[in-house]
Design a protein around this motif. Structure first.
Motif, PDB file in Angstrom:
ATOM      1  N   VAL A 218      54.084  55.465  41.447  1.00  0.00           N
ATOM      2  CA  VAL A 218      52.789  55.252  40.397  1.00  0.00           C
ATOM      3  C   VAL A 218      53.009  54.063  40.844  1.00  0.00           C
ATOM      4  O   VAL A 218      53.485  52.296  40.130  1.00  0.00           O
ATOM      5  N   GLN A 219      51.314  53.224  40.755  1.00  0.00           N
ATOM      6  CA  GLN A 219      50.964  52.359  40.997  1.00  0.00           C
ATOM      7  C   GLN A 219      49.357  51.893  39.825  1.00  0.00           C
ATOM      8  O   GLN A 219      48.521  53.053  40.059  1.00  0.00           O
ATOM      9  N   LYS A 220      49.629  50.663  38.631  1.00  0.00           N
ATOM     10  CA  LYS A 220      48.629  50.620  37.905  1.00  0.00           C
ATOM     11  C   LYS A 220      47.570  49.821  38.303  1.00  0.00           C
ATOM     12  O   LYS A 220      48.267  48.515  38.816  1.00  0.00           O
ATOM     13  N   LEU A 221      46.060  50.545  38.184  1.00  0.00           N
ATOM     14  CA  LEU A 221      45.291  49.175  38.507  1.00  0.00           C
ATOM     15  C   LEU A 221      44.595  49.088  37.911  1.00  0.00           C
ATOM     16  O   LEU A 221      44.471  50.571  36.735  1.00  0.00           O
ATOM     17  N   THR A 222      43.953  48.511  37.224  1.00  0.00           N
ATOM     18  CA  THR A 222      43.214  47.777  35.745  1.00  0.00           C
ATOM     19  C   THR A 222      41.537  47.177  36.143  1.00  0.00           C
ATOM     20  O   THR A 222      41.197  46.869  37.557  1.00  0.00           O
ATOM     21  N   GLU A 223      41.333  47.328  35.810  1.00  0.00           N
ATOM     22  CA  GLU A 223      39.365  46.417  35.574  1.00  0.00           C
ATOM     23  C   GLU A 223      39.702  45.346  36.253  1.00  0.00           C
ATOM     24  O   GLU A 223      38.746  44.629  37.219  1.00  0.00           O
ATOM     25  N   SER A 224      40.647  44.224  36.359  1.00  0.00           N
ATOM     26  CA  SER A 224      40.818  42.753  37.302  1.00  0.00           C
ATOM     27  C   SER A 224      40.952  43.248  38.567  1.00  0.00           C
ATOM     28  O   SER A 224      40.307  42.743  39.430  1.00  0.00           O
ATOM     29  N   ASP A 225      41.116  44.800  39.661  1.00  0.00           N
ATOM     30  CA  ASP A 225      41.072  44.855  41.066  1.00  0.00           C
ATOM     31  C   ASP A 225      39.955  45.869  41.084  1.00  0.00           C
ATOM     32  O   ASP A 225      39.751  45.819  42.364  1.00  0.00           O
ATOM     33  N   VAL A 226      38.878  45.632  40.504  1.00  0.00           N
ATOM     34  CA  VAL A 226      37.450  46.312  40.400  1.00  0.00           C
ATOM     35  C   VAL A 226      37.312  45.232  41.620  1.00  0.00           C
ATOM     36  O   VAL A 226      36.884  44.256  41.305  1.00  0.00           O
ATOM     37  N   VAL A 227      36.427  46.080  42.649  1.00  0.00           N
ATOM     38  CA  VAL A 227      35.915  45.512  43.814  1.00  0.00           C
ATOM     39  C   VAL A 227      34.547  45.753  43.452  1.00  0.00           C
ATOM     40  O   VAL A 227      33.930  45.194  44.971  1.00  0.00           O
ATOM     41  N   ARG A 228      33.768  46.289  42.938  1.00  0.00           N
ATOM     42  CA  ARG A 228      32.653  46.705  42.873  1.00  0.00           C
ATOM     43  C   ARG A 228      31.692  45.455  42.180  1.00  0.00           C
ATOM     44  O   ARG A 228      31.978  44.637  41.816  1.00  0.00           O
ATOM     45  N   HIS A 229      30.279  45.846  41.964  1.00  0.00           N
ATOM     46  CA  HIS A 229      29.600  44.560  41.723  1.00  0.00           C
ATOM     47  C   HIS A 229      30.221  44.132  40.265  1.00  0.00           C
ATOM     48  O   HIS A 229      31.271  45.100  39.260  1.00  0.00           O
ATOM     49  N   PRO A 230      30.330  42.935  39.988  1.00  0.00           N
ATOM     50  CA  PRO A 230      30.624  41.827  38.787  1.00  0.00           C
ATOM     51  C   PRO A 230      30.814  42.705  37.523  1.00  0.00           C
ATOM     52  O   PRO A 230      31.176  42.834  37.006  1.00  0.00           O
ATOM     53  N   LEU A 231      29.313  43.329  37.245  1.00  0.00           N
ATOM     54  CA  LEU A 231      28.921  43.865  36.090  1.00  0.00           C
ATOM     55  C   LEU A 231      30.059  45.169  35.966  1.00  0.00           C
ATOM     56  O   LEU A 231      30.065  45.713  34.202  1.00  0.00           O
ATOM     57  N   VAL A 232      30.800  46.146  37.155  1.00  0.00           N
ATOM     58  CA  VAL A 232      31.275  46.936  36.783  1.00  0.00           C
ATOM     59  C   VAL A 232      32.798  46.648  35.481  1.00  0.00           C
ATOM     60  O   VAL A 232      33.059  47.376  34.598  1.00  0.00           O
TER      61      VAL A 232
END
Length: 246
Positions: A218-232
């Protein structure tokens, strides 16, 4: 231990980018435009490494963290290296707050709106023409989750997207479709689902059921891993703060 035989050759399959330069060390896949797909954060690298090392991997995190895109890149890499014979894509057909009503056409046309995010990733990496060719020859198979009961997928890389919209029964049914030589990646966001009120998410339950089971990651990703628009990233944090208050 007896070594498993390589998957059989697949009708209609041919590797792409035969003349492309070798991938860099951190590269996963080279798209038909020549762009290298690679993890862009520490958590994304852990996610990719887990997919390589485990037969069942859960990628859990908010929108825009690359869960689906990186899973598709791993699937195509496994396919072209002949580690698997086909890629299977599935997703629960659940509408996000709006009812689309009757949809005309055959099965593929009916489920197309729901599977479009997966299509987008394949279009970006393969190009529309090659993707359609592989789909027509069932090198890439699209299966609505409701149609998977009774099937067994061998030598396949199986991706279940938007798994938070599965029921507990659907999740169990999906996980027991894995056959010999198969690998599965389940992606989803446990903080949001489109199920009816008071319905339990199969993703949330299975993470508790399979905790500590060998062969499962189980791998957890967070908002720090978002690679879309910086506003996302800021939007996700704002919603998290709101949820904590309410």
């Amino acid at each position: 231990m007896r070594r498993r035989a390589a998957p059989p050759e697949v009708r209609g399959f041919e590797p792409i980018n035969l003349d492309a330069p070798a991938l860099p060390q951190d590269g996963l896949y080279r798209t038909h435009h020549g762009r290298v797909v690679r993890p862009r954060s520490t958590n994304q690298q852990k996610y990719v490494d887990a997919i390589a090392a485990h037969d069942l991997t859960f990628g859990v995190g908010p929108a825009g963290t690359g869960k689906t895109y990186l899973a598709v890149a791993c699937a195509l890499r496994a396919l072209e290296s002949r580690k698997v014979a086909k890629v299977v894509l599935t997703r629960p057909v659940v509408e996000a707050g709006e009812r689309l009503g009757f949809l005309p056409g055959d099965l593929i046309e009916k489920v197309n709106p729901y599977l479009r995010p997966l299509y987008d990733a394949f279009y970006a990496m393969l190009g529309p023409e090659r993707f359609r060719n592989w789909r027509d020859n069932e090198v890439v198979e699209i299966v609505p989750l409701a149609y998977m009961r009774g099937r067994t997928f061998e030598d396949a890389f199986i991706i279940l997207d938007e798994a938070q919209n599965t029921s507990p029964e659907q999740m169990k049914m999906f996980l027991t479709r894995m056959g010999a030589g198969s690998k599965a990646v389940v992606t989803g966001d446990v903080t949001q689902h489109d199920l009816p009120l008071r319905s339990e998410s199969g993703l949330r339950r299975v993470l508790d059921i399979l905790k500590g089971v060998e062969g499962v990651s189980v791998q957890k990703l967070t908002e720090s891993d978002v690679v879309r628009h910086p506003l996302v990233r800021h939007i996700i944090r704002a919603y998290d703060r709101w949820d904590e208050k309410t």
